[in-house]
Scaffold this motif. Sequence first.
Motif, PDB file in Angstrom:
ATOM      1  N   GLN A 512       0.819  -1.215   0.000  1.00 39.10           N
ATOM      2  CA  GLN A 512       0.000   0.000   0.000  1.00 39.10           C
ATOM      3  C   GLN A 512       0.852   1.264   0.000  1.00 39.10           C
ATOM      4  O   GLN A 512       0.359   2.353  -0.318  1.00 39.10           O
ATOM      5  CB  GLN A 512      -0.964   0.007   1.197  1.00 39.10           C
ATOM      6  N   ASN A 513       2.146   1.138   0.355  1.00 40.77           N
ATOM      7  CA  ASN A 513       3.042   2.305   0.363  1.00 40.77           C
ATOM      8  C   ASN A 513       3.618   2.622  -1.018  1.00 40.77           C
ATOM      9  O   ASN A 513       4.225   3.679  -1.203  1.00 40.77           O
ATOM     10  CB  ASN A 513       4.228   2.069   1.301  1.00 40.77           C
ATOM     11  N   CYS A 514       3.466   1.742  -1.968  1.00 39.05           N
ATOM     12  CA  CYS A 514       4.187   1.815  -3.241  1.00 39.05           C
ATOM     13  C   CYS A 514       3.839   3.078  -4.016  1.00 39.05           C
ATOM     14  O   CYS A 514       2.668   3.358  -4.282  1.00 39.05           O
ATOM     15  CB  CYS A 514       3.879   0.581  -4.081  1.00 39.05           C
ATOM     16  N   VAL A 515       4.879   3.847  -4.413  1.00 35.53           N
ATOM     17  CA  VAL A 515       4.678   5.053  -5.214  1.00 35.53           C
ATOM     18  C   VAL A 515       4.939   4.799  -6.703  1.00 35.53           C
ATOM     19  O   VAL A 515       5.059   5.729  -7.492  1.00 35.53           O
ATOM     20  CB  VAL A 515       5.564   6.220  -4.712  1.00 35.53           C
ATOM     21  N   HIS A 516       5.027   3.528  -7.084  1.00 32.44           N
ATOM     22  CA  HIS A 516       5.144   3.117  -8.494  1.00 32.44           C
ATOM     23  C   HIS A 516       6.427   3.636  -9.142  1.00 32.44           C
ATOM     24  O   HIS A 516       6.439   3.966 -10.329  1.00 32.44           O
ATOM     25  CB  HIS A 516       3.924   3.597  -9.292  1.00 32.44           C
ATOM     26  N   CYS A 517       7.517   3.674  -8.376  1.00 31.58           N
ATOM     27  CA  CYS A 517       8.761   4.188  -8.949  1.00 31.58           C
ATOM     28  C   CYS A 517       9.477   3.151  -9.797  1.00 31.58           C
ATOM     29  O   CYS A 517      10.286   3.504 -10.644  1.00 31.58           O
ATOM     30  CB  CYS A 517       9.691   4.697  -7.848  1.00 31.58           C
ATOM     31  N   LYS A 518       9.249   1.869  -9.574  1.00 34.27           N
ATOM     32  CA  LYS A 518       9.791   0.717 -10.302  1.00 34.27           C
ATOM     33  C   LYS A 518      11.234   0.368  -9.914  1.00 34.27           C
ATOM     34  O   LYS A 518      11.850  -0.497 -10.544  1.00 34.27           O
ATOM     35  CB  LYS A 518       9.723   0.916 -11.827  1.00 34.27           C
ATOM     36  N   THR A 519      11.769   1.002  -8.874  1.00 31.79           N
ATOM     37  CA  THR A 519      13.156   0.724  -8.503  1.00 31.79           C
ATOM     38  C   THR A 519      13.367  -0.737  -8.131  1.00 31.79           C
ATOM     39  O   THR A 519      14.388  -1.335  -8.473  1.00 31.79           O
ATOM     40  CB  THR A 519      13.587   1.631  -7.334  1.00 31.79           C
ATOM     41  N   CYS A 520      12.409  -1.336  -7.436  1.00 28.82           N
ATOM     42  CA  CYS A 520      12.558  -2.735  -7.013  1.00 28.82           C
ATOM     43  C   CYS A 520      12.645  -3.664  -8.211  1.00 28.82           C
ATOM     44  O   CYS A 520      13.433  -4.616  -8.230  1.00 28.82           O
ATOM     45  CB  CYS A 520      11.405  -3.137  -6.094  1.00 28.82           C
ATOM     46  N   ASP A 521      11.848  -3.408  -9.233  1.00 31.58           N
ATOM     47  CA  ASP A 521      11.852  -4.230 -10.438  1.00 31.58           C
ATOM     48  C   ASP A 521      13.193  -4.132 -11.159  1.00 31.58           C
ATOM     49  O   ASP A 521      13.616  -5.065 -11.835  1.00 31.58           O
ATOM     50  CB  ASP A 521      10.718  -3.756 -11.363  1.00 31.58           C
ATOM     51  N   ILE A 522      13.857  -2.995 -10.983  1.00 31.08           N
ATOM     52  CA  ILE A 522      15.136  -2.743 -11.654  1.00 31.08           C
ATOM     53  C   ILE A 522      16.322  -3.263 -10.849  1.00 31.08           C
ATOM     54  O   ILE A 522      17.211  -3.929 -11.384  1.00 31.08           O
ATOM     55  CB  ILE A 522      15.314  -1.228 -11.888  1.00 31.08           C
ATOM     56  N   LYS A 523      16.377  -2.969  -9.544  1.00 31.32           N
ATOM     57  CA  LYS A 523      17.615  -3.122  -8.776  1.00 31.32           C
ATOM     58  C   LYS A 523      17.733  -4.446  -8.032  1.00 31.32           C
ATOM     59  O   LYS A 523      18.842  -4.798  -7.609  1.00 31.32           O
ATOM     60  CB  LYS A 523      17.742  -1.955  -7.784  1.00 31.32           C
ATOM     61  N   ASP A 524      16.632  -5.192  -7.877  1.00 30.38           N
ATOM     62  CA  ASP A 524      16.754  -6.466  -7.157  1.00 30.38           C
ATOM     63  C   ASP A 524      17.868  -7.315  -7.793  1.00 30.38           C
ATOM     64  O   ASP A 524      17.846  -7.567  -9.000  1.00 30.38           O
ATOM     65  CB  ASP A 524      15.442  -7.246  -7.205  1.00 30.38           C
ATOM     66  N   PRO A 525      18.862  -7.751  -6.998  1.00 26.83           N
ATOM     67  CA  PRO A 525      20.050  -8.379  -7.584  1.00 26.83           C
ATOM     68  C   PRO A 525      19.777  -9.690  -8.317  1.00 26.83           C
ATOM     69  O   PRO A 525      20.553 -10.076  -9.194  1.00 26.83           O
ATOM     70  CB  PRO A 525      20.974  -8.605  -6.378  1.00 26.83           C
ATOM     71  N   THR A 526      18.693 -10.384  -7.972  1.00 22.50           N
ATOM     72  CA  THR A 526      18.360 -11.624  -8.673  1.00 22.50           C
ATOM     73  C   THR A 526      17.184 -11.449  -9.621  1.00 22.50           C
ATOM     74  O   THR A 526      16.701 -12.430 -10.187  1.00 22.50           O
ATOM     75  CB  THR A 526      18.023 -12.737  -7.658  1.00 22.50           C
ATOM     76  N   GLN A 527      16.726 -10.211  -9.785  1.00 24.83           N
ATOM     77  CA  GLN A 527      15.554  -9.922 -10.630  1.00 24.83           C
ATOM     78  C   GLN A 527      14.359 -10.764 -10.207  1.00 24.83           C
ATOM     79  O   GLN A 527      13.588 -11.271 -11.032  1.00 24.83           O
ATOM     80  CB  GLN A 527      15.881 -10.130 -12.102  1.00 24.83           C
ATOM     81  N   ASN A 528      14.191 -10.880  -8.896  1.00 22.32           N
ATOM     82  CA  ASN A 528      13.150 -11.715  -8.318  1.00 22.32           C
ATOM     83  C   ASN A 528      11.831 -10.962  -8.130  1.00 22.32           C
ATOM     84  O   ASN A 528      10.767 -11.563  -8.093  1.00 22.32           O
ATOM     85  CB  ASN A 528      13.638 -12.258  -6.960  1.00 22.32           C
ATOM     86  N   ILE A 529      11.917  -9.630  -8.013  1.00 22.09           N
ATOM     87  CA  ILE A 529      10.715  -8.821  -7.813  1.00 22.09           C
ATOM     88  C   ILE A 529      10.179  -8.386  -9.176  1.00 22.09           C
ATOM     89  O   ILE A 529      10.913  -7.831  -9.999  1.00 22.09           O
ATOM     90  CB  ILE A 529      11.008  -7.585  -6.946  1.00 22.09           C
ATOM     91  N   VAL A 530       8.912  -8.654  -9.409  1.00 23.94           N
ATOM     92  CA  VAL A 530       8.267  -8.258 -10.663  1.00 23.94           C
ATOM     93  C   VAL A 530       7.099  -7.336 -10.329  1.00 23.94           C
ATOM     94  O   VAL A 530       6.157  -7.742  -9.649  1.00 23.94           O
ATOM     95  CB  VAL A 530       7.776  -9.479 -11.460  1.00 23.94           C
ATOM     96  N   TRP A 531       7.178  -6.106 -10.800  1.00 28.97           N
ATOM     97  CA  TRP A 531       6.118  -5.116 -10.586  1.00 28.97           C
ATOM     98  C   TRP A 531       5.037  -5.315 -11.630  1.00 28.97           C
ATOM     99  O   TRP A 531       5.312  -5.356 -12.829  1.00 28.97           O
ATOM    100  CB  TRP A 531       6.720  -3.717 -10.697  1.00 28.97           C
ATOM    101  N   ILE A 532       3.798  -5.461 -11.194  1.00 25.02           N
ATOM    102  CA  ILE A 532       2.665  -5.524 -12.114  1.00 25.02           C
ATOM    103  C   ILE A 532       1.665  -4.445 -11.712  1.00 25.02           C
ATOM    104  O   ILE A 532       1.745  -3.901 -10.609  1.00 25.02           O
ATOM    105  CB  ILE A 532       1.993  -6.910 -12.132  1.00 25.02           C
ATOM    106  N   ALA A 533       0.735  -4.140 -12.581  1.00 28.45           N
ATOM    107  CA  ALA A 533      -0.193  -3.044 -12.305  1.00 28.45           C
ATOM    108  C   ALA A 533      -1.173  -3.433 -11.210  1.00 28.45           C
ATOM    109  O   ALA A 533      -1.817  -4.481 -11.283  1.00 28.45           O
ATOM    110  CB  ALA A 533      -0.958  -2.668 -13.565  1.00 28.45           C
ATOM    111  N   PRO A 534      -1.321  -2.594 -10.179  1.00 29.64           N
ATOM    112  CA  PRO A 534      -2.361  -2.838  -9.179  1.00 29.64           C
ATOM    113  C   PRO A 534      -3.716  -2.417  -9.743  1.00 29.64           C
ATOM    114  O   PRO A 534      -3.825  -2.009 -10.910  1.00 29.64           O
ATOM    115  CB  PRO A 534      -1.940  -1.939  -8.015  1.00 29.64           C
TER     116      PRO A 534
END
Length: 545
Positions: A512-534
Amino acid sequence: MERESMEYDVVIVGAGPAGLAAACRIRQFNEDIEVCVVEKGSEVGAHILSGAVFEPTALNELFPDWKDRGAPLNTPVKGDDIYVMGSAEKASRVPGFFVPSTMHNEGNYIISLGNLTRWLAEQAENLGVEIFPGFAAAEVLYNDDGSVKGIATGDMGVAADGSEKDAYMPGMELHAKYTLFAEGCRGHLGKQLISNFKLDEGVDPQHYGIGIKEIWKVDDDKHQEGLVVHTAGWPLDESGSHGGGFLYHIEDNQVVVGLITDLAYSNPHVSPFDEFQRYKHHPVIKQYLAGGQRTAYGARAITKGGLQSQPKMTFPGGLLIGDNAGTLNFAKIKGNHTAMKSGMIAAESVVEALGAERAGDELTEYSTKYRDSWAWKELHKQRNFGPAQHKWGNILGSAYAFIDINIFQGKLPWTLRDTKADHAQLKPAADCKKIDYPKPDGVLSFDKLSSVFISNTNHEEDQPCHLTLKDSEIPINHNLPIYDEPAQRYCPAGVYEVVEDAEGKRFQINAQNCVHCKTCDIKDPTQNIVWIAPEGGGGPNYPNM
């Protein structure tokens, strides 16, 4: 319940500068072409965040009478300062002669890009474009031959467990002869299209920065309307990271301040948010903010790889345009004019194809038109700026840029490459210096949660988490022991936490805190986090970022 469908000539995903410029241009060329724009923000501009010093080149072409139409370009640039910050207390102003020509801002304006997109949406609607805010494009639809058929908006009223709530509404299918994807940096559908059509074959990995921005209201004696300040060096250089800060004096006693952290940083202890909080305490920046009031906060990733990282923009049935394709000119720290131009070229290609009664094929002519445009030539001239910054750092990289751009006009017979992806740059935490960030003072510096609060971020809490993990074990079993789980720090909104309770450590996602910046989708070292549209309408609600 089956999804209903609607047919259009053109569907555009994203009501940013590229998407709206494309929509306006199509209708300017042919008012019989049916155009639809879908926007995941609750209103046009709600998710728009940019510095922004705006170069009006593309706007001059799109609406030559933009002043008469009331476009919100209210603050021409009147002063241009660049500082190299040597420490938390010291800084040296760079003489104008030594500044790369790309950083000169004569004829530009300091604007709110959110307000400009709202104005562009008004122009589009006056031209007959249908705009649907609050509807997130959740899925790419394909024809039997593999070409893009359109998109489907996300279902509304789905509970966190996947069940349908009383207010459940299935998404709508929007079919088109051509679909333009203008989602901005790291668009989640654009990411899928790049993979599906192998659009990034033979190019360097895309590179990114995370921009964190605030708006302040300051006293008259602190305000210098039209002043632009850019900085390099401290605080990022203390961790060997790259990037730079900005401070712009806009109308109504407002000051815009921000820090862009290059996401190629290697120390997993780096927190871009906390670096920004420190930045505001430097005397060069503090002199303008002291005694003022912070009124807005936000964050957004930017694409900065340049032409070397730009994917192929065409595929059967559609195009990638704007920052979804990486059109930002990092040497200028500007991308809105090039994004708009890419959308306008897309419009021209689409109108010609529809005029020839084509549909669903690949608009290969777009590539030629784009390469012949001033936008491509501008990016080519300045193509080596970003790789030089990565290779030699801000100071030596800028010195190289001065020689390359100011003296040789970008005609040196080589192209620098940057072939290591940002997420692969992190070193083990044990090999890096831990950073002891000072506590916020509540006057110039603040915590993440109070910052998210003034971004007006809101999501329906009982919905599936839009921050998905390919493997739920990786954060605790891999990222934590090796990298001290960097998601705790690279996220500027406090979304990710490592929580310890009676059962041990677990990875908590506060979506619920997500500001949709997409940093997690980019910087996760194993590319494990995938941002999808809420669910549509969720996320920040920026008033004038």
